[in-house]
Each structure stands twice: as C-alpha cells, then as structure tokens.
Design a protein around this motif. Structure first.
Motif, PDB file in Angstrom:
ATOM      1  N   ALA A   1     -15.066  32.132 -12.574  1.00  0.00           N
ATOM      2  CA  ALA A   1     -15.499  31.478 -11.345  1.00  0.00           C
ATOM      3  C   ALA A   1     -16.462  30.342 -11.659  1.00  0.00           C
ATOM      4  CB  ALA A   1     -16.160  32.497 -10.421  1.00  0.00           C
ATOM      5  N   GLY A   2     -17.235  30.471 -12.728  1.00  0.00           N
ATOM      6  CA  GLY A   2     -18.174  29.416 -13.112  1.00  0.00           C
ATOM      7  C   GLY A   2     -17.473  28.132 -13.465  1.00  0.00           C
ATOM      8  N   ASN A   3     -16.343  28.225 -14.120  1.00  0.00           N
ATOM      9  CA  ASN A   3     -15.586  27.029 -14.472  1.00  0.00           C
ATOM     10  C   ASN A   3     -15.039  26.335 -13.232  1.00  0.00           C
ATOM     11  OD1 ASN A   3     -16.058  27.446 -17.148  1.00  0.00           O
ATOM     12  ND2 ASN A   3     -14.109  28.468 -17.527  1.00  0.00           N
ATOM     13  N   ARG A   4     -14.614  27.110 -12.251  1.00  0.00           N
ATOM     14  CA  ARG A   4     -14.075  26.516 -11.022  1.00  0.00           C
ATOM     15  C   ARG A   4     -15.175  25.780 -10.264  1.00  0.00           C
ATOM     16  NH1 ARG A   4      -9.891  24.339 -10.337  1.00  0.00           N
ATOM     17  NH2 ARG A   4     -10.838  22.884  -8.943  1.00  0.00           N
ATOM     18  N   LYS A   5     -16.381  26.379 -10.235  1.00  0.00           N
ATOM     19  CA  LYS A   5     -17.495  25.733  -9.542  1.00  0.00           C
ATOM     20  C   LYS A   5     -17.839  24.404 -10.202  1.00  0.00           C
ATOM     21  CE  LYS A   5     -20.088  29.486  -7.450  1.00  0.00           C
ATOM     22  NZ  LYS A   5     -21.367  30.212  -7.441  1.00  0.00           N
ATOM     23  N   THR A   6     -17.854  24.387 -11.519  1.00  0.00           N
ATOM     24  CA  THR A   6     -18.160  23.155 -12.246  1.00  0.00           C
ATOM     25  C   THR A   6     -17.120  22.090 -11.935  1.00  0.00           C
ATOM     26  OG1 THR A   6     -19.125  24.458 -14.027  1.00  0.00           O
ATOM     27  CG2 THR A   6     -18.589  22.182 -14.520  1.00  0.00           C
ATOM     28  N   ALA A   7     -15.859  22.471 -11.901  1.00  0.00           N
ATOM     29  CA  ALA A   7     -14.802  21.524 -11.600  1.00  0.00           C
ATOM     30  C   ALA A   7     -14.953  20.969 -10.184  1.00  0.00           C
ATOM     31  CB  ALA A   7     -13.437  22.180 -11.766  1.00  0.00           C
ATOM     32  N   GLU A   8     -15.323  21.816  -9.239  1.00  0.00           N
ATOM     33  CA  GLU A   8     -15.503  21.363  -7.858  1.00  0.00           C
ATOM     34  C   GLU A   8     -16.709  20.431  -7.737  1.00  0.00           C
ATOM     35  OE1 GLU A   8     -13.445  21.729  -5.362  1.00  0.00           O
ATOM     36  OE2 GLU A   8     -12.100  22.878  -6.627  1.00  0.00           O
ATOM     37  N   TYR A   9     -17.801  20.758  -8.425  1.00  0.00           N
ATOM     38  CA  TYR A   9     -18.977  19.886  -8.388  1.00  0.00           C
ATOM     39  C   TYR A   9     -18.648  18.514  -8.984  1.00  0.00           C
ATOM     40  CZ  TYR A   9     -22.020  23.765  -7.055  1.00  0.00           C
ATOM     41  OH  TYR A   9     -22.611  24.799  -6.390  1.00  0.00           O
ATOM     42  N   LEU A  10     -17.904  18.503 -10.070  1.00  0.00           N
ATOM     43  CA  LEU A  10     -17.518  17.227 -10.677  1.00  0.00           C
ATOM     44  C   LEU A  10     -16.599  16.432  -9.768  1.00  0.00           C
ATOM     45  CD1 LEU A  10     -16.958  18.310 -14.375  1.00  0.00           C
ATOM     46  CD2 LEU A  10     -18.794  16.883 -13.475  1.00  0.00           C
TER      47      LEU A  10
END
Length: 62
Positions: A45-54
């Motif tokens: 889930a952390g990777n998905r959040k980073t992708a969304e923030y970017l």
C-alpha cells in the motif's frame, strides 16, 4: 610445385558457426530478463500512496 601455405584457401565454417550462434543468442531473451518477468507483482500500500502523491504533484488529477 605446391602453393605456399598462405596461398591456400581457408575454410569459412567457423565464421558461419560464429554468426549462427550470435544470431541465436540475440534472438532469445536474456536469463536476467526472464527472471524479472517471472517475479510476482506484489505491491504494498505504501508504494501505491507514493505513486498517487507523485501523480498529483505532476498535476495529473483524475
């Protein structure tokens, strides 16, 4: 009178074999690429959040 040794024609079978093996090697996939493709696609889930923030940072909203 025999020809000098340097005047004798050379066989080109080794060149044909080298070209054949080069083409076969380049036609296939490298083992490291095959290993990367066979890895499972686990994403936290952390990777998905980073992708969304970017994505938002870049100005691309839904």
């Amino acid at each position: 009178m025999n020809k000098h040794i340097s005047d004798q024609p050379r066989g080109h079978s080794h060149q044909r074999l080298r070209e054949y093996t080069r083409q076969e090697r380049e036609a296939g996939t490298h083992p490291s690429v095959a290993a990367l493709h066979s890895r499972p696609l686990t994403r936290g889930a952390g990777n998905r959040k980073t992708a969304e923030y970017l994505r938002i940072e870049r100005g691309r909203e839904v």
